[in-house]
Scaffold this active site. Sequence first.
Site, PDB file in Angstrom:
ATOM      1  N   HIS A  39      -4.685  -1.818 -10.300  1.00 43.42           N
ATOM      2  CA  HIS A  39      -3.889  -2.640  -9.396  1.00 43.42           C
ATOM      3  C   HIS A  39      -4.563  -3.994  -9.261  1.00 43.42           C
ATOM      4  O   HIS A  39      -5.794  -4.076  -9.253  1.00 43.42           O
ATOM      5  CB  HIS A  39      -3.790  -1.972  -8.019  1.00 43.42           C
ATOM      6  CG  HIS A  39      -2.645  -2.489  -7.215  1.00 43.42           C
ATOM      7  ND1 HIS A  39      -2.739  -3.639  -6.487  1.00 43.42           N
ATOM      8  CD2 HIS A  39      -1.387  -2.018  -7.050  1.00 43.42           C
ATOM      9  CE1 HIS A  39      -1.574  -3.850  -5.895  1.00 43.42           C
ATOM     10  NE2 HIS A  39      -0.734  -2.895  -6.227  1.00 43.42           N
ATOM     11  N   HIS A  70       5.283  -3.514 -13.119  1.00 42.22           N
ATOM     12  CA  HIS A  70       5.505  -3.565 -11.663  1.00 42.22           C
ATOM     13  C   HIS A  70       6.282  -2.301 -11.274  1.00 42.22           C
ATOM     14  O   HIS A  70       5.750  -1.205 -11.378  1.00 42.22           O
ATOM     15  CB  HIS A  70       6.241  -4.870 -11.350  1.00 42.22           C
ATOM     16  CG  HIS A  70       6.373  -5.212  -9.902  1.00 42.22           C
ATOM     17  ND1 HIS A  70       5.665  -4.595  -8.922  1.00 42.22           N
ATOM     18  CD2 HIS A  70       7.142  -6.147  -9.267  1.00 42.22           C
ATOM     19  CE1 HIS A  70       5.996  -5.119  -7.743  1.00 42.22           C
ATOM     20  NE2 HIS A  70       6.891  -6.060  -7.925  1.00 42.22           N
ATOM     21  N   ASP A  79       2.408   4.452  -8.015  1.00 49.99           N
ATOM     22  CA  ASP A  79       3.354   4.981  -8.984  1.00 49.99           C
ATOM     23  C   ASP A  79       2.867   6.213  -9.718  1.00 49.99           C
ATOM     24  O   ASP A  79       3.625   6.836 -10.458  1.00 49.99           O
ATOM     25  CB  ASP A  79       3.695   3.897 -10.018  1.00 49.99           C
ATOM     26  CG  ASP A  79       4.585   2.844  -9.418  1.00 49.99           C
ATOM     27  OD1 ASP A  79       5.456   3.218  -8.621  1.00 49.99           O
ATOM     28  OD2 ASP A  79       4.404   1.658  -9.735  1.00 49.99           O
TER      29      ASP A  79
END
Length: 430
Positions: free
Chosen positions: A308, A267, A364
């Site tokens: 994702h 995460h 990210d």
Amino acid sequence: MGKDTLSITDNRTGKTYEIPIQEGAIRALDLRQIKNGPDDFGLMTYDPAFTNTAACRSRITFIDGDKGVLLYRGYPIQELAEKSTYLETAYLILNGELPARAQHEDWVHNITYHTMVHENIKELMGSFRYDAHPMGMLVSTVAALSTFYPDAKAIHDPQNRRTQGFRLIAKMPTLAAFVYRHSVGTPYAYPDNELGYCGNFLQMMFKLAGKYRVNPVLERALEVLFILHADHEQNCSTSAMRSVGSSEVDPYSATAAAIAALYGPLHGGANEAVLRMLREIGGRERVPAFIKEVKESGGEVRLMGFGHRVYKNYDPRANIIKKMAEQVFEVTGRNPLLDIALELERIALQDEYFVKRKLYPNVDFYSGLIYQAMGFPVDMFPVLFAIPRTAGWLAQWDEMLQDKDQKIARPRQIYRGPAERPYVPLEARS
Ligand code: ACO
């Protein structure tokens, strides 16, 4: 004309049931009437990781993962990233509408007014080892705030919830900067209320002796990164916030739980993992070998920053960050790891393994490169995620508390352990 119902025939009994369909969903409890006999508990759904279960109705964030769309309260993330500030976006997320001028002034004043933390928090931080991970320290200090504000237990009072919200949003940058200062051993820098939210955070992080001048390009980059991370509907940490908050604990304890969830490498820890991965790869020429390793590992080695649960297309936040990276690098100098990241993306987006699984760069993949170029150490990255996400967590928590359908979160299980059996004394065990 069809009906908004679902007919289910239970082939064990031959009985047919008609179940209402509302808002594209059936109610799991409507299945309970489907029984195999009078002693049967009734049908449940089995959905580990909640991949197809809506746990709430929400009016905060909308994602269309196939089209790569992200809206906060209806506003596209691209427009907010271009035109808004983090605090304005946080207000929008929490209150449902963009603030009028006077509301905006009040909001900024309230957040600015609450930036200081109790001196005992500094002492608490001082008791951590010098190499304590910043997220471990953040989880603990946010949880500790609950002991400084016992009034926060009055969670059914809307004004009280707002006050705790000011405190949490205002104090997160202060705690984050203190955590960093602890790890490098420099004296803590107190908030400067003359500066904006992000500018103040930068000075609390990096000011040494002498005057610290906030670079406007870096300040804006941080605003944008914070806007992009402010909410993301029912992700792991938000579910933790809602789930823990459903026990009616105070918001500091619930936020500490959310931060703990964010800490994990799948995460919020992913941007840290991306940087470590890029360093390990070490050079563009080694990218093909790494991609091969990922593909052959059967899911064990992952291309961090890719994939994702919801986006099966380019994460719109990754697009914005990728473009912004160039502006930041003009100020800070180019991050040499960028070339490795670009090559990874180029190869992965053409490779059948990633194409077939719809694995695209997520938020990210590039954010860590910017943070690193700005001078943030890698283990501060998840902390930089937690600061802005606090607005989203609080908005989701507030929505949950006002939702009449919600109760204490308590999933069911399918029990697969032994049937009842008598206790065996130690002497009789083989
Ligand atoms: N690299 C290589 N293969 C991957 C990756 C990846 N990053 N992500 C998924 N896969 C593969 C899986 O091995 C699996 O393959 P299989 O069908 O052959 O078994 C398939 O793609 C589906 O993967 P799941 O793990 O089932 O997908 P899920 O939706 O559960 O996971 C997750 C999503 C956790 C984000 C995953 O893509 C991942 O681990 N990515 C890397 C970590 C990361 O970047 N996390 C940040 C997410 S964004 C955020 O939290 C802010």
